[in-house]
Write a protein that holds these residues in place. Structure first.
Motif, PDB file in Angstrom:
ATOM      1  N   ASN A  99     -34.726   8.550 -33.582  1.00 26.23           N
ATOM      2  CA  ASN A  99     -33.369   9.045 -33.375  1.00 26.23           C
ATOM      3  C   ASN A  99     -32.625   9.023 -34.708  1.00 26.23           C
ATOM      4  OD1 ASN A  99     -32.717   6.368 -33.814  1.00 26.23           O
ATOM      5  ND2 ASN A  99     -31.745   6.029 -31.840  1.00 26.23           N
ATOM      6  N   TYR A 100     -31.339   9.367 -34.692  1.00 23.80           N
ATOM      7  CA  TYR A 100     -30.600   9.475 -35.946  1.00 23.80           C
ATOM      8  C   TYR A 100     -30.397   8.113 -36.615  1.00 23.80           C
ATOM      9  CZ  TYR A 100     -29.454  14.215 -34.343  1.00 23.80           C
ATOM     10  OH  TYR A 100     -29.517  15.510 -33.900  1.00 23.80           O
ATOM     11  N   LYS A 101     -30.589   7.041 -35.860  1.00 20.55           N
ATOM     12  CA  LYS A 101     -30.468   5.692 -36.425  1.00 20.55           C
ATOM     13  C   LYS A 101     -31.799   5.187 -36.974  1.00 20.55           C
ATOM     14  CE  LYS A 101     -26.731   4.413 -33.256  1.00 20.55           C
ATOM     15  NZ  LYS A 101     -26.313   3.491 -32.154  1.00 20.55           N
ATOM     16  N   GLY A 102     -32.812   6.059 -36.914  1.00 17.66           N
ATOM     17  CA  GLY A 102     -34.121   5.685 -37.435  1.00 17.66           C
ATOM     18  C   GLY A 102     -34.907   4.782 -36.507  1.00 17.66           C
ATOM     19  N   GLU A 103     -34.560   4.759 -35.229  1.00 20.65           N
ATOM     20  CA  GLU A 103     -35.252   3.903 -34.263  1.00 20.65           C
ATOM     21  C   GLU A 103     -36.376   4.685 -33.584  1.00 20.65           C
ATOM     22  OE1 GLU A 103     -31.327   1.309 -32.896  1.00 20.65           O
ATOM     23  OE2 GLU A 103     -31.720   3.294 -32.046  1.00 20.65           O
ATOM     24  N   ASN A 104     -37.521   4.045 -33.407  1.00 19.12           N
ATOM     25  CA  ASN A 104     -38.616   4.690 -32.690  1.00 19.12           C
ATOM     26  C   ASN A 104     -38.697   4.171 -31.253  1.00 19.12           C
ATOM     27  OD1 ASN A 104     -40.014   2.211 -32.757  1.00 19.12           O
ATOM     28  ND2 ASN A 104     -41.381   2.830 -34.418  1.00 19.12           N
ATOM     29  N   ALA A 105     -39.677   4.646 -30.518  1.00 18.18           N
ATOM     30  CA  ALA A 105     -39.780   4.277 -29.100  1.00 18.18           C
ATOM     31  C   ALA A 105     -39.950   2.778 -28.905  1.00 18.18           C
ATOM     32  CB  ALA A 105     -40.953   5.029 -28.465  1.00 18.18           C
TER      33      ALA A 105
END
Length: 200
Positions: A99-105
């Motif tokens: 996502n835009y915050k650089g978080e993955n699943a």
């Protein structure tokens, strides 16, 4: 816009018949709501497996992003719906999407505390060493101690075992859970020893 609202309500409720009627009446299967969520986002969030299959078969895009770049897979992981997450990946969702915050699943799955979901994502090669834009590892998002230990073990294995990484061979099923149980046991034993020492 009314069609999209009806479509979204049906997706959230898992009402496949209503979904079919909405789409047959001309509703856009990828139409967003005011938060840029599609029907697939809402079905994933609610854990509606049949609705997800129907929507994707009807043309729903698995890579579409809501606000903050959140994909349907992220929503499924956030709520701990491991079967939904697995089906989304099997039907084309990018398990490594950020996502835009650089978080993955795994960041979302760690928050959910669902051990089965975390282990499935690790088998799908989602990176446990990936840091978000705030510098957080998935393990640092976990509230559940066993889930945290599994993610820490996976990160250590990925960082240290070059032979396994180059061959792309995943650890045997349950191996991370066994490592995590050992780690949790050691922590508990250490806490017990410290407690006894304090009493002395």
């Amino acid at each position: 816009m009314g069609d999209e609202v009806d479509l979204h309500s049906a997706a959230r409720a898992g009402d496949v018949d209503a979904l079919g009627k909405c789409i047959a009446a001309g509703a856009d299967v990828n139409g967003p709501d005011r938060h840029k969520r599609t029907a697939l986002h809402l079905a994933a969030y609610a854990g509606q497996l049949d609705a997800i299959r129907f929507l994707i078969a009807s043309g729903a895009k698995t890579a579409v992003e809501a606000m903050d770049g959140i994909a349907p897979l992220h929503f499924a992981c956030q709520k701990g719906h491991w079967e939904v997450a697995r089906e989304l990946i099997n039907l084309g969702a990018n398990q490594k999407a950020l996502n835009y915050k650089g978080e993955n699943a795994l960041h979302f799955a760690a928050l959910s505390g669902n051990q089965k979901l975390v282990e499935m994502l690790l088998r799908k090669q989602v990176n446990p060493c990936h840091r978000s834009k705030r510098g957080k590892l998935p393990s640092e998002c976990a509230k559940d101690e066993v889930v945290r230990a599994i993610l820490e073990a996976a990160a250590a294995a990925k960082a240290g075992d070059k032979a396994r990484r180059s061959s792309m061979m995943p650890l045997p099923p349950g191996a991370l859970a066994r490592r995590a149980s050992m780690a949790v046991g050691k922590r508990a034993a250490g806490a017990d020893l410290n407690g006894r020492a304090a009493k002395r």
